[in-house]
Design an enzyme around this catalytic site. Sequence first.
Site, PDB file in Angstrom:
ATOM      1  N   ARG A   6      -4.882  10.837   4.456  1.00 37.14           N
ATOM      2  CA  ARG A   6      -3.868  11.880   4.540  1.00 37.14           C
ATOM      3  C   ARG A   6      -2.770  11.718   3.498  1.00 37.14           C
ATOM      4  O   ARG A   6      -2.127  12.696   3.115  1.00 37.14           O
ATOM      5  CB  ARG A   6      -3.288  11.909   5.934  1.00 37.14           C
ATOM      6  CG  ARG A   6      -2.663  10.589   6.347  1.00 37.14           C
ATOM      7  CD  ARG A   6      -2.053  10.697   7.716  1.00 37.14           C
ATOM      8  NE  ARG A   6      -1.071  11.756   7.759  1.00 37.14           N
ATOM      9  CZ  ARG A   6      -1.320  12.977   8.227  1.00 37.14           C
ATOM     10  NH1 ARG A   6      -2.535  13.265   8.639  1.00 37.14           N
ATOM     11  NH2 ARG A   6      -0.387  13.886   8.233  1.00 37.14           N
ATOM     12  N   CYS A  37      -5.262  12.458  12.900  1.00 44.41           N
ATOM     13  CA  CYS A  37      -5.992  11.206  12.732  1.00 44.41           C
ATOM     14  C   CYS A  37      -5.914  10.481  14.078  1.00 44.41           C
ATOM     15  O   CYS A  37      -5.352  10.997  15.042  1.00 44.41           O
ATOM     16  CB  CYS A  37      -5.424  10.372  11.602  1.00 44.41           C
ATOM     17  SG  CYS A  37      -3.891   9.566  12.048  1.00 44.41           S
ATOM     18  N   ASP A  79       4.397   0.393  12.125  1.00 44.65           N
ATOM     19  CA  ASP A  79       3.195  -0.234  11.568  1.00 44.65           C
ATOM     20  C   ASP A  79       3.051  -1.696  11.975  1.00 44.65           C
ATOM     21  O   ASP A  79       2.048  -2.317  11.658  1.00 44.65           O
ATOM     22  CB  ASP A  79       3.194  -0.131  10.038  1.00 44.65           C
ATOM     23  CG  ASP A  79       2.993   1.296   9.589  1.00 44.65           C
ATOM     24  OD1 ASP A  79       3.181   1.577   8.389  1.00 44.65           O
ATOM     25  OD2 ASP A  79       2.671   2.141  10.433  1.00 44.65           O
ATOM     26  N   ARG A  88       0.085  14.376  13.274  1.00 43.27           N
ATOM     27  CA  ARG A  88       0.639  14.126  11.940  1.00 43.27           C
ATOM     28  C   ARG A  88       0.656  15.382  11.062  1.00 43.27           C
ATOM     29  O   ARG A  88       0.030  15.468  10.030  1.00 43.27           O
ATOM     30  CB  ARG A  88      -0.117  12.991  11.264  1.00 43.27           C
ATOM     31  CG  ARG A  88      -0.038  11.704  12.068  1.00 43.27           C
ATOM     32  CD  ARG A  88      -0.772  10.568  11.424  1.00 43.27           C
ATOM     33  NE  ARG A  88      -0.046  10.063  10.255  1.00 43.27           N
ATOM     34  CZ  ARG A  88      -0.508   9.061   9.492  1.00 43.27           C
ATOM     35  NH1 ARG A  88      -1.671   8.513   9.761  1.00 43.27           N
ATOM     36  NH2 ARG A  88       0.186   8.646   8.462  1.00 43.27           N
ATOM     37  N   LYS A 139       0.852  -1.201   0.000  1.00 42.10           N
ATOM     38  CA  LYS A 139       0.000   0.000   0.000  1.00 42.10           C
ATOM     39  C   LYS A 139       0.890   1.253   0.000  1.00 42.10           C
ATOM     40  O   LYS A 139       0.686   2.167  -0.784  1.00 42.10           O
ATOM     41  CB  LYS A 139      -0.866   0.012   1.239  1.00 42.10           C
ATOM     42  CG  LYS A 139      -1.536   1.367   1.526  1.00 42.10           C
ATOM     43  CD  LYS A 139      -2.483   1.319   2.693  1.00 42.10           C
ATOM     44  CE  LYS A 139      -1.813   1.515   4.021  1.00 42.10           C
ATOM     45  NZ  LYS A 139      -1.508   2.914   4.374  1.00 42.10           N
ATOM     46  N   ASN A 140       1.915   1.271   0.857  1.00 43.40           N
ATOM     47  CA  ASN A 140       2.693   2.501   1.024  1.00 43.40           C
ATOM     48  C   ASN A 140       3.747   2.706  -0.052  1.00 43.40           C
ATOM     49  O   ASN A 140       4.484   3.695  -0.013  1.00 43.40           O
ATOM     50  CB  ASN A 140       3.308   2.533   2.431  1.00 43.40           C
ATOM     51  CG  ASN A 140       2.219   2.708   3.487  1.00 43.40           C
ATOM     52  OD1 ASN A 140       1.068   3.025   3.164  1.00 43.40           O
ATOM     53  ND2 ASN A 140       2.557   2.469   4.736  1.00 43.40           N
TER      54      ASN A 140
HETATM   55  C1  EPZ Z   1       4.023   6.889   6.502  1.00 38.52           C
HETATM   56  O1  EPZ Z   1       3.191   7.880   7.046  1.00 38.52           O
HETATM   57  C2  EPZ Z   1       3.139   5.671   6.334  1.00 38.52           C
HETATM   58  N1  EPZ Z   1       2.066   5.989   5.387  1.00 38.52           N
HETATM   59  C3  EPZ Z   1       2.562   5.255   7.688  1.00 38.52           C
HETATM   60  O2  EPZ Z   1       1.798   4.077   7.490  1.00 38.52           O
HETATM   61  C4  EPZ Z   1       3.714   4.940   8.624  1.00 38.52           C
HETATM   62  O3  EPZ Z   1       3.202   4.621   9.901  1.00 38.52           O
HETATM   63  C5  EPZ Z   1       4.632   6.165   8.735  1.00 38.52           C
HETATM   64  O4  EPZ Z   1       5.086   6.555   7.410  1.00 38.52           O
HETATM   65  C6  EPZ Z   1       5.866   5.897   9.587  1.00 38.52           C
HETATM   66  O5  EPZ Z   1       6.582   4.815   9.059  1.00 38.52           O
HETATM   67  C7  EPZ Z   1       2.361   6.051   4.051  1.00 38.52           C
HETATM   68  O6  EPZ Z   1       3.489   5.835   3.635  1.00 38.52           O
HETATM   69  C8  EPZ Z   1       1.219   6.383   3.140  1.00 38.52           C
HETATM   70  P1  EPZ Z   1       5.849  10.238   8.725  1.00 38.52           P
HETATM   71  P2  EPZ Z   1       3.726   9.407   7.123  1.00 38.52           P
HETATM   72  O7  EPZ Z   1       5.735  11.518   7.972  1.00 38.52           O
HETATM   73  O8  EPZ Z   1       4.649   9.668   6.019  1.00 38.52           O
HETATM   74  C9  EPZ Z   1       5.849  13.468  12.221  1.00 38.52           C
HETATM   75  C10 EPZ Z   1      -0.046   2.673   7.726  1.00 38.52           C
HETATM   76  O9  EPZ Z   1      -0.498   2.099   8.709  1.00 38.52           O
HETATM   77  N2  EPZ Z   1       5.863  14.464  11.135  1.00 38.52           N
HETATM   78  O10 EPZ Z   1       7.031   9.363   8.491  1.00 38.52           O
HETATM   79  O11 EPZ Z   1       2.530  10.279   7.294  1.00 38.52           O
HETATM   80  C11 EPZ Z   1       4.562  12.652  12.230  1.00 38.52           C
HETATM   81  O12 EPZ Z   1       3.570  13.332  12.993  1.00 38.52           O
HETATM   82  C12 EPZ Z   1       0.401   4.115   7.817  1.00 38.52           C
HETATM   83  O13 EPZ Z   1       0.110   2.148   6.577  1.00 38.52           O
HETATM   84  C13 EPZ Z   1       5.949  15.818  11.451  1.00 38.52           C
HETATM   85  O14 EPZ Z   1       5.993  16.196  12.621  1.00 38.52           O
HETATM   86  O15 EPZ Z   1       4.549   9.377   8.482  1.00 38.52           O
HETATM   87  C14 EPZ Z   1       4.986  11.362  12.874  1.00 38.52           C
HETATM   88  O16 EPZ Z   1       4.956  11.534  14.277  1.00 38.52           O
HETATM   89  C15 EPZ Z   1       0.101   4.694   9.178  1.00 38.52           C
HETATM   90  N3  EPZ Z   1       5.969  16.739  10.448  1.00 38.52           N
HETATM   91  C16 EPZ Z   1       6.435  11.190  12.409  1.00 38.52           C
HETATM   92  O17 EPZ Z   1       6.864  12.486  11.978  1.00 38.52           O
HETATM   93  C17 EPZ Z   1       5.927  16.371   9.120  1.00 38.52           C
HETATM   94  O18 EPZ Z   1       5.969  17.253   8.244  1.00 38.52           O
HETATM   95  C18 EPZ Z   1       6.611  10.221  11.242  1.00 38.52           C
HETATM   96  O19 EPZ Z   1       5.675  10.587  10.271  1.00 38.52           O
HETATM   97  C19 EPZ Z   1       5.845  14.992   8.811  1.00 38.52           C
HETATM   98  C20 EPZ Z   1       5.820  14.056   9.834  1.00 38.52           C
END
Ligand code: EPZ
Length: 418
Positions: free
Chosen positions: A94, A118, A306, A123, A23-24
């Site tokens: 998102r 969410c 995840d 996020r 998916k990702n």
């Molecule tokens: C990706 O989400 C995945 N989704 C998530 O999978 C996964 O849990 C996550 O990466 C971490 O591995 C997709 O790839 C579509 P991040 P993403 O930006 O990119 C903070 C699933 O179950 N952050 O790596 O949204 C954020 O709040 C989903 O398949 C900021 O503060 O995650 C989080 O605490 C859930 N500012 C951390 O960083 C930003 O600009 C990691 O988030 C971006 C992120």
Amino acid sequence: MPVRLEIEGGSRLEGHVAVGGAKNAALPALAASLLTAEPVVLENLPRLADVTTISRLLELLGGEFSREPDGATRVQVPRLRSHEAPYELVSTMRASVLVLGPLLARTGVARVALPGGCAIGLRPIDQHLKGLQRLGADIGIENGFVEARASRLKGCRVTLDLVTVTGTENLIMAAVLAEGTTVIENAAREPEVVDLARLLQAMGARIDGAGTERMEILGVSELGGCRHRVIPDRIEAGTLLVAGAITGGDVTVTNAVPRHLSALLAKLEEAGVLLEVAEDRIRCRGPERLRPADLITSPFPGFPTDMQAQMMSLLGLADGLSRITETIFENRFMHAAELNRMGARIETDGATALVRGVMHYQGAPVMATDLRASASLVLAGLAARGRTEVSRVYHLDRGYEALEAKLQGLGAQIWRIP
Ligand code: EPZ
């Protein structure tokens, strides 16, 4: 009565099961089709709610979809019909923010609804926006929308304050058509980021360092179409392995990429699970009694957030105390309360959960709150004594293609009740 899953626990799962496309990796791959007017053919796309959502968004933007004779998905955006990702789509998924970078790169204009928080956390997307500003975009926030404009993106050095998967992916897709060279420091190293880079290279992009914390992208004037096969879903693979382990079964997961799962495999072995790892498959046998293990989630190649909920279900049956620390999201323990209703003994305190193993779970009606939490409840139901009903199954359908069919194929007593 809304859709739910009913599970009669206690069956040992046995047999082979194939993993579907990730998916990702599918979501950024579809967003990347905005970067060219030529057709992009994607193989191994999973049939998931989130893939449908981003496909609908691409259609709104001008994308045309068709299916190839071999079942692959052909997507082409000959011209943009709109530059806006509407709130109703972004609020349901998102990852829609992944169109921001490619829209800016292709047309210089993008209007994307701010994703709300969410269930698992706030996020924010501040890193995405900061990086795009560094590349020369004017970014404004108005009425809940990101208004972005850029006559021509210019390559530069971007240092991310924290590791962000989709933040890295957005910046790569903006940089591939920017003028000059972009360096991304503190880039995400997830296999899905590497898969996106491989797709973009097939389209003509110049990218070095994918899979490392420092990526270098030399902008080109235009990108072409290509055919690309999306990598297998490492989280689905991990979930199926845990299904074998938690039922004391003997399950072989095929179409897997073991090196995408090394942190999980190490943790499973620490918990007493017997693994046999081959080129594209992993055999998993659950022990009579699991051993406790501590785990801390962290960006790849660390233990994947995840898989945290699924491992909590498994460790809830171990012979002792396990400590789970969630460092990525601020609210990703909601499955603990539901597991406790099934007889688990889990205490959460901020980013840490203490899991005191019990001998068995009792089946119960439980409610899913997010995608991976719903998977953890299904896993607990497979091992529980008696019947478990998991409601709000729409969470599960966002990230797992026909999970109950795959589990039935392994001997699980699980049914989807419409
Ligand atoms: C990706 O989400 C995945 N989704 C998530 O999978 C996964 O849990 C996550 O990466 C971490 O591995 C997709 O790839 C579509 P991040 P993403 O930006 O990119 C903070 C699933 O179950 N952050 O790596 O949204 C954020 O709040 C989903 O398949 C900021 O503060 O995650 C989080 O605490 C859930 N500012 C951390 O960083 C930003 O600009 C990691 O988030 C971006 C992120």
